[in-house]
Design a protein around this motif. Sequence first.
Motif, PDB file in Angstrom:
ATOM      1  N   ALA A   1      -8.247  14.119  -4.049  1.00 25.77           N
ATOM      2  CA  ALA A   1      -8.356  13.356  -2.806  1.00 25.77           C
ATOM      3  C   ALA A   1      -7.013  12.760  -2.423  1.00 25.77           C
ATOM      4  CB  ALA A   1      -9.410  12.258  -2.950  1.00 25.77           C
ATOM      5  N   ASP A   2      -6.310  12.203  -3.393  1.00 25.73           N
ATOM      6  CA  ASP A   2      -4.980  11.633  -3.139  1.00 25.73           C
ATOM      7  C   ASP A   2      -4.009  12.703  -2.655  1.00 25.73           C
ATOM      8  OD1 ASP A   2      -5.226   8.943  -3.496  1.00 25.73           O
ATOM      9  OD2 ASP A   2      -3.900   8.813  -5.238  1.00 25.73           O
ATOM     10  N   ALA A   3      -4.019  13.865  -3.312  1.00 30.47           N
ATOM     11  CA  ALA A   3      -3.107  14.951  -2.948  1.00 30.47           C
ATOM     12  C   ALA A   3      -3.354  15.427  -1.523  1.00 30.47           C
ATOM     13  CB  ALA A   3      -3.267  16.119  -3.925  1.00 30.47           C
ATOM     14  N   ASN A   4      -4.597  15.346  -1.071  1.00 32.20           N
ATOM     15  CA  ASN A   4      -4.953  15.801   0.275  1.00 32.20           C
ATOM     16  C   ASN A   4      -4.840  14.695   1.321  1.00 32.20           C
ATOM     17  OD1 ASN A   4      -5.499  18.427  -0.549  1.00 32.20           O
ATOM     18  ND2 ASN A   4      -7.653  17.994  -0.977  1.00 32.20           N
ATOM     19  N   GLY A   5      -4.379  13.511   0.894  1.00 31.76           N
ATOM     20  CA  GLY A   5      -4.249  12.405   1.834  1.00 31.76           C
ATOM     21  C   GLY A   5      -5.556  11.720   2.150  1.00 31.76           C
ATOM     22  N   ASP A   6      -6.561  11.906   1.303  1.00 29.79           N
ATOM     23  CA  ASP A   6      -7.870  11.309   1.551  1.00 29.79           C
ATOM     24  C   ASP A   6      -8.175  10.150   0.611  1.00 29.79           C
ATOM     25  OD1 ASP A   6      -8.482  13.111   3.596  1.00 29.79           O
ATOM     26  OD2 ASP A   6      -9.128  14.632   2.144  1.00 29.79           O
ATOM     27  N   GLY A   7      -7.180   9.717  -0.148  1.00 28.36           N
ATOM     28  CA  GLY A   7      -7.365   8.575  -1.023  1.00 28.36           C
ATOM     29  C   GLY A   7      -6.922   7.300  -0.327  1.00 28.36           C
ATOM     30  N   SER A   8      -6.743   6.236  -1.097  1.00 28.69           N
ATOM     31  CA  SER A   8      -6.287   4.970  -0.526  1.00 28.69           C
ATOM     32  C   SER A   8      -4.918   5.161   0.112  1.00 28.69           C
ATOM     33  CB  SER A   8      -6.201   3.902  -1.627  1.00 28.69           C
ATOM     34  OG  SER A   8      -7.480   3.637  -2.162  1.00 28.69           O
ATOM     35  N   ASN A   9      -4.772   4.651   1.318  1.00 27.33           N
ATOM     36  CA  ASN A   9      -3.530   4.797   2.071  1.00 27.33           C
ATOM     37  C   ASN A   9      -2.749   3.495   2.003  1.00 27.33           C
ATOM     38  OD1 ASN A   9      -1.557   5.630   3.874  1.00 27.33           O
ATOM     39  ND2 ASN A   9      -2.765   5.066   5.662  1.00 27.33           N
ATOM     40  N   TYR A  10      -1.749   3.440   1.131  1.00 23.44           N
ATOM     41  CA  TYR A  10      -1.006   2.199   0.957  1.00 23.44           C
ATOM     42  C   TYR A  10       0.487   2.469   0.861  1.00 23.44           C
ATOM     43  CZ  TYR A  10      -1.158   3.628  -3.981  1.00 23.44           C
ATOM     44  OH  TYR A  10      -1.044   4.337  -5.154  1.00 23.44           O
ATOM     45  N   LEU A  11       1.256   1.447   1.164  1.00 24.84           N
ATOM     46  CA  LEU A  11       2.721   1.578   1.141  1.00 24.84           C
ATOM     47  C   LEU A  11       3.282   1.503  -0.260  1.00 24.84           C
ATOM     48  CD1 LEU A  11       3.722  -0.706   4.140  1.00 24.84           C
ATOM     49  CD2 LEU A  11       3.585   1.778   4.107  1.00 24.84           C
ATOM     50  N   GLY A  12       2.714   0.662  -1.086  1.00 24.62           N
ATOM     51  CA  GLY A  12       3.241   0.459  -2.424  1.00 24.62           C
ATOM     52  C   GLY A  12       2.596  -0.762  -3.049  1.00 24.62           C
ATOM     53  N   MET A  13       3.257  -1.290  -4.075  1.00 22.68           N
ATOM     54  CA  MET A  13       2.756  -2.466  -4.775  1.00 22.68           C
ATOM     55  C   MET A  13       3.514  -3.708  -4.322  1.00 22.68           C
ATOM     56  SD  MET A  13       0.515  -1.009  -6.624  1.00 22.68           S
ATOM     57  CE  MET A  13       0.130   0.542  -7.429  1.00 22.68           C
ATOM     58  N   SER A  14       2.842  -4.864  -4.405  1.00 20.25           N
ATOM     59  CA  SER A  14       3.457  -6.091  -3.916  1.00 20.25           C
ATOM     60  C   SER A  14       4.705  -6.469  -4.694  1.00 20.25           C
ATOM     61  CB  SER A  14       2.451  -7.245  -3.969  1.00 20.25           C
ATOM     62  OG  SER A  14       2.006  -7.445  -5.303  1.00 20.25           O
ATOM     63  N   ASP A  15       4.825  -6.000  -5.939  1.00 20.01           N
ATOM     64  CA  ASP A  15       6.018  -6.340  -6.716  1.00 20.01           C
ATOM     65  C   ASP A  15       7.001  -5.175  -6.831  1.00 20.01           C
ATOM     66  OD1 ASP A  15       4.385  -4.830  -8.284  1.00 20.01           O
ATOM     67  OD2 ASP A  15       4.455  -6.117 -10.053  1.00 20.01           O
ATOM     68  N   ASP A  16       6.828  -4.133  -6.002  1.00 16.83           N
ATOM     69  CA  ASP A  16       7.836  -3.071  -5.948  1.00 16.83           C
ATOM     70  C   ASP A  16       9.140  -3.656  -5.399  1.00 16.83           C
ATOM     71  OD1 ASP A  16       6.079  -1.210  -6.870  1.00 16.83           O
ATOM     72  OD2 ASP A  16       5.673  -0.283  -4.933  1.00 16.83           O
ATOM     73  N   PRO A  17      10.277  -3.302  -5.973  1.00 14.68           N
ATOM     74  CA  PRO A  17      11.547  -3.872  -5.505  1.00 14.68           C
ATOM     75  C   PRO A  17      11.882  -3.516  -4.062  1.00 14.68           C
ATOM     76  CG  PRO A  17      11.925  -2.077  -7.067  1.00 14.68           C
ATOM     77  CD  PRO A  17      10.465  -2.402  -7.126  1.00 14.68           C
ATOM     78  N   ASP A  18      11.326  -2.415  -3.548  1.00 18.42           N
ATOM     79  CA  ASP A  18      11.645  -2.003  -2.176  1.00 18.42           C
ATOM     80  C   ASP A  18      10.506  -2.239  -1.204  1.00 18.42           C
ATOM     81  OD1 ASP A  18       9.944  -0.146  -3.259  1.00 18.42           O
ATOM     82  OD2 ASP A  18      11.011   1.607  -2.468  1.00 18.42           O
ATOM     83  N   ILE A  19       9.526  -3.102  -1.586  1.00 19.16           N
ATOM     84  CA  ILE A  19       8.353  -3.268  -0.747  1.00 19.16           C
ATOM     85  C   ILE A  19       8.697  -3.875   0.609  1.00 19.16           C
ATOM     86  CG2 ILE A  19       7.717  -5.536  -1.671  1.00 19.16           C
ATOM     87  CD1 ILE A  19       5.381  -2.655  -0.522  1.00 19.16           C
ATOM     88  N   TYR A  20       9.685  -4.769   0.662  1.00 17.17           N
ATOM     89  CA  TYR A  20      10.039  -5.385   1.942  1.00 17.17           C
ATOM     90  C   TYR A  20      10.626  -4.346   2.897  1.00 17.17           C
ATOM     91  CZ  TYR A  20       9.183  -9.902  -0.228  1.00 17.17           C
ATOM     92  OH  TYR A  20       8.585 -10.960  -0.851  1.00 17.17           O
TER      93      TYR A  20
END
Length: 275
Positions: free
Chosen positions: A205-224
């Motif tokens: 599902a993730d590979a097909n773009g049908d999983g959770s659609n998110y930018l990243g994690m709140s503590d990712d260094p590049d999240i901003y």
Amino acid sequence: MRKHVSGGLILAAAVLAAGSGCARQETAPAVTAAESAAETLESAPESTQAAESLPAGQEEGQTGERWTEEYSAAYLKYYFDVELTGENVTAEEFAEALLKVAGEQETTEEEQKKPAEAPVADTPLDSIKAAVAAADYEELALSYPAAKAQERLAVHGVDYEDGAYAAYLACALDTELIDAGEAKAAVSGEAMTAAEAAQLLMAVADANGDGSNYLGMSDDPDIYGKLDHAWNEFIIFDDPELTEIGKQAVFNGTTTGYGIKSDAYSARFLPELTL
């Protein structure tokens, strides 16, 4: 606990500004608010679909299951109406669930002309091969020469010399549809458990773009940076008549403007885990 941060997080901050016909420069404080929300993950309107917790017990840097058994079961049931019952899953049962997750696979005219093949053996390797095709990785798998497949399997610590599934198994490992433990279990002939099947279906599902659609994690260094990029990608429309209606609705207290969203930004999170 880490959090998934969706592009929808900053959509709600933009809606009120868009509804009142404000220019983007005038919505700068909303960006700050969105960034703050991404960091603190305090309460937000449900419709923003802003953040979702990682499975319980999974900490930063931890290896192993990406989704807990409970989360996978809930997600597959909610979005795909898939329920895996029993401790183990047969190749036939997995194929039925895969059809719901990935849909019918297209076949070429040449494939349609081929004589019918004998039924596949009921093994986890067949399920992994089917998952590779459903995730649209089959062309990649077929590009693996025998030597490369063995090389990649060795990198993952998997000992498997049978050429029938080697390329598909190596491809599944390289694309992270499965992990080394699951590959070794499949090679040894162990039955695929319901938990393993759910993990594989979620990966497809993730590979097909049908999983959770998110930018990243709140503590990712590049999240901003990701949030800022997502903010700048939003399309803000303005229609004088609709803008006036929207503005009056806000002034009258009919709506705050935060309940309006675009399906194009759906986060596809579980409702019960959505802020």
